[in-house]
Design an enzyme around this catalytic site. Structure first.
Site, mmCIF file in Angstrom:
data_model
loop_
_atom_site.group_PDB
_atom_site.id
_atom_site.type_symbol
_atom_site.label_atom_id
_atom_site.label_comp_id
_atom_site.label_asym_id
_atom_site.label_seq_id
_atom_site.Cartn_x
_atom_site.Cartn_y
_atom_site.Cartn_z
ATOM 1 N N LYS A 1 4.952 -7.063 -7.578
ATOM 2 C CA LYS A 1 6.016 -6.312 -6.889
ATOM 3 C C LYS A 1 7.312 -7.125 -6.717
ATOM 4 O O LYS A 1 8.100 -7.195 -7.627
ATOM 5 C CB LYS A 1 5.514 -5.758 -5.557
ATOM 6 C CG LYS A 1 4.473 -4.648 -5.745
ATOM 7 C CD LYS A 1 4.528 -3.564 -4.687
ATOM 8 C CE LYS A 1 3.734 -2.349 -5.119
ATOM 9 N NZ LYS A 1 2.310 -2.420 -4.806
ATOM 10 N N PHE B 1 -5.846 -1.503 -1.145
ATOM 11 C CA PHE B 1 -5.334 -1.042 -2.435
ATOM 12 C C PHE B 1 -5.112 -2.253 -3.330
ATOM 13 O O PHE B 1 -4.453 -3.209 -2.945
ATOM 14 C CB PHE B 1 -4.018 -0.272 -2.270
ATOM 15 C CG PHE B 1 -3.525 0.293 -3.567
ATOM 16 C CD1 PHE B 1 -4.017 1.497 -4.042
ATOM 17 C CD2 PHE B 1 -2.590 -0.391 -4.337
ATOM 18 C CE1 PHE B 1 -3.595 2.009 -5.259
ATOM 19 C CE2 PHE B 1 -2.167 0.113 -5.561
ATOM 20 C CZ PHE B 1 -2.671 1.322 -6.013
ATOM 21 N N ASP C 1 -4.835 -10.618 -1.825
ATOM 22 C CA ASP C 1 -3.949 -9.819 -2.654
ATOM 23 C C ASP C 1 -2.618 -9.708 -1.912
ATOM 24 O O ASP C 1 -2.475 -8.928 -0.980
ATOM 25 C CB ASP C 1 -4.567 -8.436 -2.903
ATOM 26 C CG ASP C 1 -3.703 -7.578 -3.823
ATOM 27 O OD1 ASP C 1 -2.554 -7.973 -4.099
ATOM 28 O OD2 ASP C 1 -4.192 -6.508 -4.256
HETATM 29 C C1 LIG Z 1 1.086 -2.202 -5.676
HETATM 30 C C2 LIG Z 1 -0.108 -3.035 -5.430
HETATM 31 C C3 LIG Z 1 -0.971 -3.412 -6.480
HETATM 32 C C4 LIG Z 1 -0.782 -2.911 -7.893
HETATM 33 O O1 LIG Z 1 0.383 -3.427 -8.466
HETATM 34 P P1 LIG Z 1 0.918 -2.802 -9.855
HETATM 35 O O2 LIG Z 1 2.074 -3.694 -10.199
HETATM 36 O O3 LIG Z 1 1.311 -1.391 -9.582
HETATM 37 O O4 LIG Z 1 -0.192 -2.887 -10.824
HETATM 38 C C5 LIG Z 1 -2.035 -4.249 -6.192
HETATM 39 N N1 LIG Z 1 -2.238 -4.703 -4.946
HETATM 40 C C6 LIG Z 1 -1.437 -4.369 -3.913
HETATM 41 C C7 LIG Z 1 -1.704 -4.935 -2.559
HETATM 42 C C8 LIG Z 1 -0.349 -3.513 -4.117
HETATM 43 O O5 LIG Z 1 0.433 -3.174 -3.095
#
Ligand SMILES: *Cc1c(COP(=O)(O)O)cnc(C)c1O
Length: 405
Positions: free
Chosen positions: A254, A140, A225
């Site tokens: 986050k 994700f 990520d």
């Molecule tokens: C939540 C998340 C995102 C997206 O972050 P947003 O602040 O909602 O745009 C991207 N990568 C990972 C791994 C995430 O958990």
């Protein structure tokens, strides 16, 4: 002191039904106040929150050091664009650099923006014909079109096509499949070191190192990520540090600012100039409020030795939930990395989430069957036990009613 709310949950829900686009599944509760690992709803009910802010509230709700830093900053300078320098942004970048691989930072406001920056950087940094990025099934990466295209989950693509070109997907953990996808047009490999939304999936031994080697051999950027895994969540500052592998690029958001909106992309000093002036920007990126919150978050983790606390609390959850797995056949698997906790059930988890909520415990369910916890690093052991007691009770009862049906 529980604040007296002006509107009931029902009244607030009525406003939403009229005026807010219904693109989220919401629980029928309006929250009004939070402190540490507790939140209160408009009716004065208290909840123990083991999923505070979807992992954003790393230090729990309203951590005093973040509140103080933001309050102080609000009275001095709220926002200036990136055409000027601010000390706070520079200090924040230094702190992130010193705790990671010593590179430089680009600041933005969210995870998806950090991923978009990394996608652009990968295309800009590698030779002109290279634009493809390998990502992994179950991953994700966010909700803007580029990061959605990077997210190898068909359910998030439905009706959106054509997607951004160049993303190719490999099964998570399959090094040979990833290698087979590389061609002369490949620019980068993008992966969450531990999949979060995908169900707390921990990479097999040697997998991330194998990707590092592939990237080195074929001249690709390795992008981690760490939007969900970063900033202390796994018991290291960044998850990669626990896997003995260093990425070229890392995305953060986050937990980064302890609950204030903020995102960042970090890369090495050698790669950084590829994001040339004029090629990328974020108007609010690295603003003084986010910067002060980010600095306060890092300082609080350090002062409280909260990386150690994340490991210790993670062990507590592993033990408690592991015991539940032994005892209860509804639990298929328990996966823990610091305070990223996944409890995979053999049945859908929605009923468990609902029953927990009715008993004053907030948890999440992802991928249909995985109960996911991203507790605050400031959770006490007593609170952790209390949460495990409720969750275990609810799952045992669920097992009984499954048997009867
Ligand atoms: C939540 C998340 C995102 C997206 O972050 P947003 O602040 O909602 O745009 C991207 N990568 C990972 C791994 C995430 O958990």
């Amino acid at each position: 002191m529980v604040q007296v709310p002006t509107a009931s949950s029902q009244e607030t829900i009525a406003l939403f039904e009229k005026y807010v686009i219904p693109n989220y599944g919401r629980f029928p509760i309006a929250l009004v106040r939070g402190e540490g690992s507790f939140v209160w709803d408009a009716e004065g009910n208290r909840y123990l929150d083991l999923f505070p802010g979807w992992g954003c509230n790393l230090l729990g709700h309203c951590p005093p050091a973040v509140v103080e830093a933001v309050r102080e900053q609000l009275g001095r300078l709220i926002h200036v664009p990136n055409t000027w320098y601010t000390e706070a942004q520079g200090q924040w970048a230094q702190m992130l650099s010193e705790r990671s691989f010593g590179g430089q930072a680009f600041f933005c406001n969210s995870g998806t923006e950090a991923v978009e920056a990394a996608i652009k950087l990968a295309r800009l940094h590698t030779p002109k014909q290279r634009y493809k990025i390998i990502t992994f099934e179950g991953g994700f990466h966010g909700r803007t079109l580029g990061s959605t295209s990077a997210t190898a989950q068909p359910k998030y693509h439905e009706g959106l096509g054509p997607l951004v070109a160049g993303f190719v997907y490999a099964p998570y953990g399959d090094l040979d499949a990833a290698a087979a996808l590389i061609d002369d047009e490949t620019a980068a490999i993008l992966i969450e070191p531990v999949q979060g939304e995908g169900g707390i999936r921990i990479p097999p031994e040697g997998f991330l190192q194998g990707l590092r080697k592939l990237a080195d051999d074929r001249g690709l950027l390795l992008i981690f990520d760490e939007v969900q895994t970063g900033c202390g969540r796994t018991g290291n500052w960044f998850a990669y540090q626990g896997f003995d592998v260093v990425p070229d690029v890392m995305t953060l958001a986050k937990a980064l600012c302890g609950g204030i909106a903020g995102g960042a992309m970090l890369t090495t000093k050698e790669i950084a100039p590829s994001l040339r002036p004029g090629m990328h920007a974020a108007t609010f990126g690295g603003n003084p409020i986010a910067a002060r919150a980010g600095i306060a978050t890092l300082e609080t983790v350090e002062r409280g030795n909260l990386l150690g606390a994340a490991v210790k609390l993670g062990d507590l959850f592993r033990e408690r939930l592991g015991a539940l797995q032994e005892e209860c056949e509804l639990v298929r698997d328990v996966r823990v990395r610091g305070l990223m906790i996944g409890l995979e059930l053999v049945v859908e988890g929605a009923a468990v989430v609902k029953a927990c909520m009715e008993r004053g415990l907030l948890v999440n369910c992802t991928q249909g069957t995985v109960i996911r916890l991203l507790p605050a690093l400031t959770l006490t052991e007593e609170q952790a036990h209390e949460g495990c007691d409720i969750l275990a009770d609810v799952i045992r009862q669920q097992a009984v009613s499954e048997e009867q049906s």
